[in-house]
Design a protein around this motif. Structure first.
Motif, PDB file in Angstrom:
ATOM      1  N   LEU A  26       0.840  -1.200   0.000  1.00 51.62           N
ATOM      2  CA  LEU A  26       0.000   0.000   0.000  1.00 51.62           C
ATOM      3  C   LEU A  26       0.875   1.251   0.000  1.00 51.62           C
ATOM      4  O   LEU A  26       0.606   2.217  -0.706  1.00 51.62           O
ATOM      5  N   GLY A  27       1.928   1.238   0.787  1.00 49.29           N
ATOM      6  CA  GLY A  27       2.840   2.374   0.841  1.00 49.29           C
ATOM      7  C   GLY A  27       2.222   3.563   1.557  1.00 49.29           C
ATOM      8  O   GLY A  27       1.053   3.535   1.947  1.00 49.29           O
ATOM      9  N   ALA A  28       3.030   4.609   1.739  1.00 49.32           N
ATOM     10  CA  ALA A  28       2.555   5.811   2.403  1.00 49.32           C
ATOM     11  C   ALA A  28       1.457   6.470   1.572  1.00 49.32           C
ATOM     12  O   ALA A  28       0.472   6.969   2.111  1.00 49.32           O
ATOM     13  N   ALA A  29       1.603   6.433   0.252  1.00 51.49           N
ATOM     14  CA  ALA A  29       0.608   7.065  -0.616  1.00 51.49           C
ATOM     15  C   ALA A  29      -0.726   6.325  -0.522  1.00 51.49           C
ATOM     16  O   ALA A  29      -1.782   6.947  -0.413  1.00 51.49           O
ATOM     17  N   MET A  72      -1.778   4.597   1.933  1.00 47.78           N
ATOM     18  CA  MET A  72      -2.302   4.859   3.274  1.00 47.78           C
ATOM     19  C   MET A  72      -3.086   6.177   3.273  1.00 47.78           C
ATOM     20  O   MET A  72      -4.162   6.277   3.865  1.00 47.78           O
ATOM     21  N   ILE A  73      -2.531   7.184   2.618  1.00 47.10           N
ATOM     22  CA  ILE A  73      -3.204   8.485   2.552  1.00 47.10           C
ATOM     23  C   ILE A  73      -4.495   8.373   1.743  1.00 47.10           C
ATOM     24  O   ILE A  73      -5.534   8.915   2.121  1.00 47.10           O
ATOM     25  N   LYS A  74      -4.433   7.631   0.647  1.00 47.55           N
ATOM     26  CA  LYS A  74      -5.642   7.455  -0.167  1.00 47.55           C
ATOM     27  C   LYS A  74      -6.719   6.719   0.616  1.00 47.55           C
ATOM     28  O   LYS A  74      -7.900   7.041   0.522  1.00 47.55           O
ATOM     29  N   ALA A  94      -7.012   6.743   3.889  1.00 46.79           N
ATOM     30  CA  ALA A  94      -7.504   7.665   4.925  1.00 46.79           C
ATOM     31  C   ALA A  94      -8.516   8.653   4.340  1.00 46.79           C
ATOM     32  O   ALA A  94      -9.425   9.101   5.027  1.00 46.79           O
ATOM     33  N   ALA A  95      -8.353   8.953   3.056  1.00 46.72           N
ATOM     34  CA  ALA A  95      -9.251   9.916   2.408  1.00 46.72           C
ATOM     35  C   ALA A  95     -10.671   9.374   2.280  1.00 46.72           C
ATOM     36  O   ALA A  95     -11.604  10.121   2.020  1.00 46.72           O
ATOM     37  N   ARG A  96     -10.817   8.071   2.450  1.00 50.13           N
ATOM     38  CA  ARG A  96     -12.129   7.443   2.270  1.00 50.13           C
ATOM     39  C   ARG A  96     -12.987   7.507   3.518  1.00 50.13           C
ATOM     40  O   ARG A  96     -14.089   6.981   3.544  1.00 50.13           O
ATOM     41  N   LEU A 146      -6.018   5.099  12.534  1.00 45.47           N
ATOM     42  CA  LEU A 146      -5.726   4.464  11.245  1.00 45.47           C
ATOM     43  C   LEU A 146      -5.983   2.952  11.290  1.00 45.47           C
ATOM     44  O   LEU A 146      -6.277   2.341  10.263  1.00 45.47           O
TER      45      LEU A 146
END
Lengths: 414, 414
Positions: free
Chosen positions: B144-147, B149-151, B153-155, B183
């Protein structure tokens, strides 16, 4: 883990001057005593301070307002320190994944590269390229991984993040806050950890985010960065913040003549504000200019110095002299004659008098249609301001009206 | 993106029975109509449903309470569906990075592997190995990576996460909530996306987390999973939840005889509860047993059936028969004789009578020192319970007292 107690360095007179320069025009410098020590240590060890500026790589079109922070960085460079021009490409690559903010589509690597390059080309008109490091935060954000992201998130509490004004407001008002929005300040703060930043600069509105970096550095066992916020620059009107949408700005790629003329149009009060925030002159010099103004020197001459400094920075000394010469000629050419026809016109029942009627009645246009044509062609000025709106009504008062280069009248409407 | 509107399948009588079985003993099944359709579609297409159970790979020592959810999964397997035994190794590798929770140190890959193996070996006493898929969430969480993870979290919004009871309470009480804690439910929900789970099972206390998975699947364009929560099993006392710390549990690796005896010790009311939650007998069979009990069948016989079923599952049918035989012998051997000496003893001024005095006065021990020795050697029972405390005082009442195998007395203290 806390850093070892730092050695204390003496603050010399020279360092006090440097500190005063850094502080000039700034909104806040947190924590000043810490920063004095950083300056002193740098002086003693020869190790330049690392001064961070974080930027979104959005399509840039820099105006003078954006240069306020750049100027401060330039001052730090002139004191021997290093500027880190940090491109926030990592989050730009993601965009706003919630899809709520359509203004923030994800950018491609190429777009980011191009935007960053354009931004830096413009910023380099202020910054010293030799003392500037350009970095991209994807360098450490990508390797962080999902696990690193979670570890980073563990360093901060929800309550602390909700102290940020906009989050607090939205939370209070039950406006949705998507979880990734709360992660962004942490990512930005982590940049300071990765860069081992000594001081981070930003606008006043960035204070919260800059302080996150300070706190995270402490968590990661680093000496915390100092935080320096700069106020937003007032635009040409001296009231509103400078912004493209308000039309009260000077773009740093505008032609020299326009730039010069716009600086000359600001009020004397705003001029002193700009000296603090836009000029790179030493504080002593500015103090001297203020004294001269008090002793009767024409503020116009002092404004010319500022206009020339700004044009020199974004064009060249030669362009600045040229712009000054042209400005003086235009000023002389455009100056109202000492004598001109004076008329008094009666306002209508509705109040005031339409501009077309004024031009005709004052004999500045032979007919209404000619008056309209003059307006449309941009040949009409009222009190030196070009007027194109044929619906303009002049209320009771006295006006200097000019049509073309030679027709003048001083009209009083009663 | 929303999934296409699903085709509607007819719910046959057979499917209704299956649904009733799945629902038996459960706390909630959300949304039942959706689940009926999933069952019907699976029946029509031959595609088994994917039934998820998420587990922390902590050192396991499973007791009967843990098997309640496993039993439900076994029922689903017996209906032809697939169980996904999901090991949450990703977050276990991280531990609690805030360092607040010292109970949760990061585990190594080896520890996780060992714990998961032990857990599955125990769970396999209930589950059908053939229809079980073992998965580790690091498989998709790491890439998943940091990116990512951010995507992810955006949900989800902060407000939705703060609906979870424990978060809401801590937030209200200003107890710090570290950001990574928020998270974790998202990571757990993302597991359902990665697994394309059809239904997720958990304890009642897991409902919120299971619903996050449902919502995230919808965001990722998948048909949302159903959520089935099972109540916590009451322990041997019939009051408190079964737990190791309360001592009211049956470990699934306990010897057959102990297991049998413990089941036989529960109350009749609790027995029916255990039939719903622990037995894998069909609902028809259980209904028939209830009818027999109402018609006068000794509940003890029905309890024997339950005890034998449980021992058979965790040991073997032979061990169960053996345990029953031993239990009956012990019961007969330990049963009080129909006739025994009856005495009435006077209590002391302080109230009641000390056990040593009782033994001596009732002629069950020749001297106080002999009485003490009997107590210390564990040879004394009062109303069938072993007594070792020589300070015990018996209050007013009638007691059956046994010393060794053959000395009995029925003592009334007044």
């Amino acid at each position: 883990m806390q850093p070892e107690p730092a050695k204390t360095y003496p603050i010399t007179r020279e360092l006090e001057d440097a500190l005063a320069l850094v502080r000039r025009g700034c909104d806040e410098l947190l924590i000043e005593a810490e920063f004095a020590q950083k300056l002193a240590r740098s002086r003693a060890t020869g190790q330049p301070l690392r001064c961070k500026l974080g930027l979104d790589p959005t399509a840039p079109d820099i105006h003078l307002g954006h240069t306020v922070v750049l100027n401060k960085l330039r001052q730090l460079q002139d004191l021997g320190h290093t500027v880190i021009f940090l491109i926030g490409d990592f989050t730009a690559l993601i965009g706003d994944p919630s899809g709520r903010n359509t203004m923030r589509p994800p950018l491609s690597h190429e777009e980011i590269e191009a935007n960053a390059k354009t931004y830096f080309e413009q910023a380099a008109l202020v910054l010293d390229r030799e003392r500037t490091e350009i970095r991209y935060n994807s360098e450490w954000a990508e390797p962080l991984g999902a696990a690193g992201m979670i570890k980073l998130a563990a360093r901060y509490t929800l309550a602390r993040l909700l102290e940020r004004d906009d989050f607090a407001k939205r939370f209070r008002e039950n406006s949705p806050i998507a979880m990734h929005e709360l992660l962004y300040p942490l990512m930005q703060g982590y940049d300071s950890v990765a860069l081992r930043s000594d001081i981070e600069l930003g606008g006043t509105d960035q204070k919260f985010n800059l302080l996150v970096g300070r706190e995270l550095q402490r968590h990661y066992g680093q000496e915390p960065q100092c935080v320096l916020t700069m106020p937003l620059l007032e635009g040409l009107d001296g009231v509103e913040k400078m912004s493209k949408s308000k039309g009260n700005y000077i773009g740093i790629t505008e032609p020299a003549a326009e730039m010069f003329g716009k600086v000359m149009s600001i009020s004397d009060a705003l001029m002193w504000r700009w000296y603090d925030l836009v000029s790179l002159r030493g504080s002593d010099e500015i103090t001297a200019l203020k004294r001269e103004a008090q002793e009767g020197r024409n503020p116009r001459d002092i404004k010319v110095l500022l206009a020339k400094e700004i044009v020199t920075r974004f064009h060249s000394a030669r362009s600045a002299s040229e712009a000054e010469r042209e400005f003086n000629e235009r000023f002389r050419a455009g100056a109202a004659p000492d004598e001109m026809p004076e008329l008094t016109l009666a306002g209508e029942a509705a109040g005031g008098l339409g501009i077309v009627a004024v031009l005709k009645q004052a004999g500045l246009a032979p007919s209404s249609s000619e008056a309209v044509r003059n307006l449309e062609q941009g040949g009409v000025k009222v009190d030196g301001e070009r007027v194109a709106d044929r619906a303009l009504r002049l209320g009771a008062g006295t006006y200097v009206i000019q049509v073309g280069k030679r027709k003048w009248a001083r009209v009083t409407i009663v």
